[in-house]
Design an enzyme around this catalytic site. Structure first.
Site, PDB file in Angstrom:
ATOM      1  CG  HIS A 187      -2.055   0.912   1.189  1.00  0.00           C
ATOM      2  ND1 HIS A 187      -2.388   1.644   0.074  1.00  0.00           N
ATOM      3  CD2 HIS A 187      -2.977   1.255   2.144  1.00  0.00           C
ATOM      4  CE1 HIS A 187      -3.465   2.378   0.338  1.00  0.00           C
ATOM      5  NE2 HIS A 187      -3.832   2.163   1.582  1.00  0.00           N
ATOM      6  CD  GLN A 247      -2.363   5.129   4.914  1.00  0.00           C
ATOM      7  OE1 GLN A 247      -3.456   5.107   4.381  1.00  0.00           O
ATOM      8  NE2 GLN A 247      -2.031   6.049   5.816  1.00  0.00           N
ATOM      9  CB  CYS A 253      -3.174   2.867   7.306  1.00  0.00           C
ATOM     10  SG  CYS A 253      -3.743   1.201   7.691  1.00  0.00           S
TER      11      CYS A 253
HETATM   12  N1  NVA Z   1      -4.131  -3.895   5.941  1.00  0.00           N
HETATM   13  C1  NVA Z   1      -5.365  -3.214   5.638  1.00  0.00           C
HETATM   14  C2  NVA Z   1      -5.092  -1.825   5.197  1.00  0.00           C
HETATM   15  C3  NVA Z   1      -6.324  -0.994   4.922  1.00  0.00           C
HETATM   16  C4  NVA Z   1      -6.009   0.377   4.420  1.00  0.00           C
HETATM   17  C5  NVA Z   1      -6.118  -3.989   4.572  1.00  0.00           C
HETATM   18  O1  NVA Z   1      -5.476  -4.435   3.608  1.00  0.00           O
HETATM   19  O2  NVA Z   1      -7.327  -4.157   4.699  1.00  0.00           O
HETATM   20  N1   CP Z   2      -6.098   3.762   4.512  1.00  0.00           N
HETATM   21  C1   CP Z   2      -6.832   3.467   3.441  1.00  0.00           C
HETATM   22  O1   CP Z   2      -6.335   3.091   2.396  1.00  0.00           O
HETATM   23  O2   CP Z   2      -8.179   3.636   3.608  1.00  0.00           O
HETATM   24  P1   CP Z   2      -9.299   3.130   2.615  1.00  0.00           P
HETATM   25  O3   CP Z   2      -9.261   1.614   2.655  1.00  0.00           O
HETATM   26  O4   CP Z   2     -10.584   3.678   3.166  1.00  0.00           O
HETATM   27  O5   CP Z   2      -9.020   3.626   1.240  1.00  0.00           O
END
Ligand code: NVA
Ligand code: CP
Length: 306
Positions: free
Chosen positions: A130, A133, A263
């Site tokens: 990600h 983020q 996050c």
């Molecule tokens: N580790 C989490 C991050 C969400 C922004 C997910 O992948 O759901």
């Molecule tokens: N932190 C983040 O990516 O949030 P969302 O899943 O809401 O986009």
């Protein structure tokens, strides 16, 4: 410079720092009521296989603030891999739009889209990484201390956030301490690549099973959900596995002045308590805000013709 923003490991420290600098500038400009129209007439396609609040809204609002436009595409509209091969989707989109954001389960799918598309592809989160983020997180950290002085402790699941923090820290030469259960360490290929990057940048990367060891003396304590999107069936089991990894008042006694990061979305009462998430050390909504600014900087960097 890479065409795409898929993994921070593909970028140099110099490029990432330039993006962060532009993000700081764009934040300042927006607060002064200025919206540079650097992407006027540009269109971004946003393909989301998973839910999103922050990523969706910040990319869409960011495009509109820069004078461009964004189109949200849901899997049922596109049928990627069922109605149409991913490569053909990428080739079509490349004929119409100036950039693609993709949030997918499989990281390989984002890699495939980026290889085939002639326009830039931005990773809006995969099961592996990600990066957007982490750019917002770095901007948020840099608002508090010099990045080189930050001691970042990540406590919890060795998931896409842990992996991306590893890449961000190892490219930029930062200190990152991870505390995860042995069974849920970051992906080994990410760990190995980070170790190589860290050897070159001087980053201090460490792993331990012990959250107290990781947070002691840290300036930032970061956590993320124990149950990422797509893992919902494992939630009960995960609550047990990670029970000792909650970011709460007792843990933060070992890092008296640390800022707390997440996050979002948070599973309140699991990886973090309400008291800490809503407390005065929490900078989680600064992180969320900075998604807007830093992604505008990423989009400018990838899309604006030089
Ligand atoms: N580790 C989490 C991050 C969400 C922004 C997910 O992948 O759901
Ligand atoms: N932190 C983040 O990516 O949030 P969302 O899943 O809401 O986009």
């Amino acid at each position: 410079m890479p065409k795409d923003f898929v993994s921070l490991a593909d970028w140099t420290a110099e490029d990432l720092l330039q993006i962060l600098d532009r993000a700081r500038q764009l934040k300042h400009l927006l607060k002064a009521g200025e919206r540079p129209q650097t992407l006027q007439g540009c269109t971004l396609a946003m393909f989301f296989e998973k839910p999103s609040l922050r990523t969706h809204v910040t990319f869409e609002a960011g495009m509109s603030q820069l004078g461009g436009h964004a189109i949200l595409l849901r899997p049922e509209q596109v049928g990627i891999g069922t109605r149409e091969a991913p490569a053909d989707v990428a080739k079509n989109l490349s004929r119409w739009v100036d950039g693609i954001v993709a949030r997918t389960f499989s990281h390989a799918l984002v890699e495939e889209l980026s290889e085939v598309a002639s326009v830039p592809v931005v990773n809006g989160l995969t099961d592996l990484l990600h990066p957007c983020q982490v750019m917002a997180d770095l901007q948020t950290i840099a608002e508090r201390v010099e990045l080189k002085d930050a001691v970042i402790a990540y406590v919890g699941d060795g998931n896409n956030m842990a992996n991306s923090l590893l890449y961000g820290a190892s490219v930029l030469g930062l200190e990152l301490r991870l505390a995860t259960p042995k069974s849920h360490r970051p992906a080994s290929r990410v760990w190995r690549r980070s170790a190589d990057l860290a050897a070159a940048s001087g980053a201090r990367i460490s792993w331990s099973e012990d959250p107290v060891e990781a947070v002691s003396g840290a300036t930032f304590v970061y956590t993320d959900t124990w149950t990422s999107m797509g893992q919902e069936a494992e939630q009960a089991e995960r609550r047990k596995i990670f029970a000792d990894y909650q970011v709460n008042a007792a843990l933060l006694e070992h890092s008296a002045d640390a800022f707390v990061m997440h996050c979002l979305p948070a599973h309140r009462g699991e990886e973090i308590t309400d008291e800490i998430l809503d407390g005065e050390r929490s900078i989680v909504f600064d992180q969320a805000e900075n998604r807007l600014h830093v992604q505008k900087a990423v989009l400018e960097r990838l899309i604006v013709p030089t």
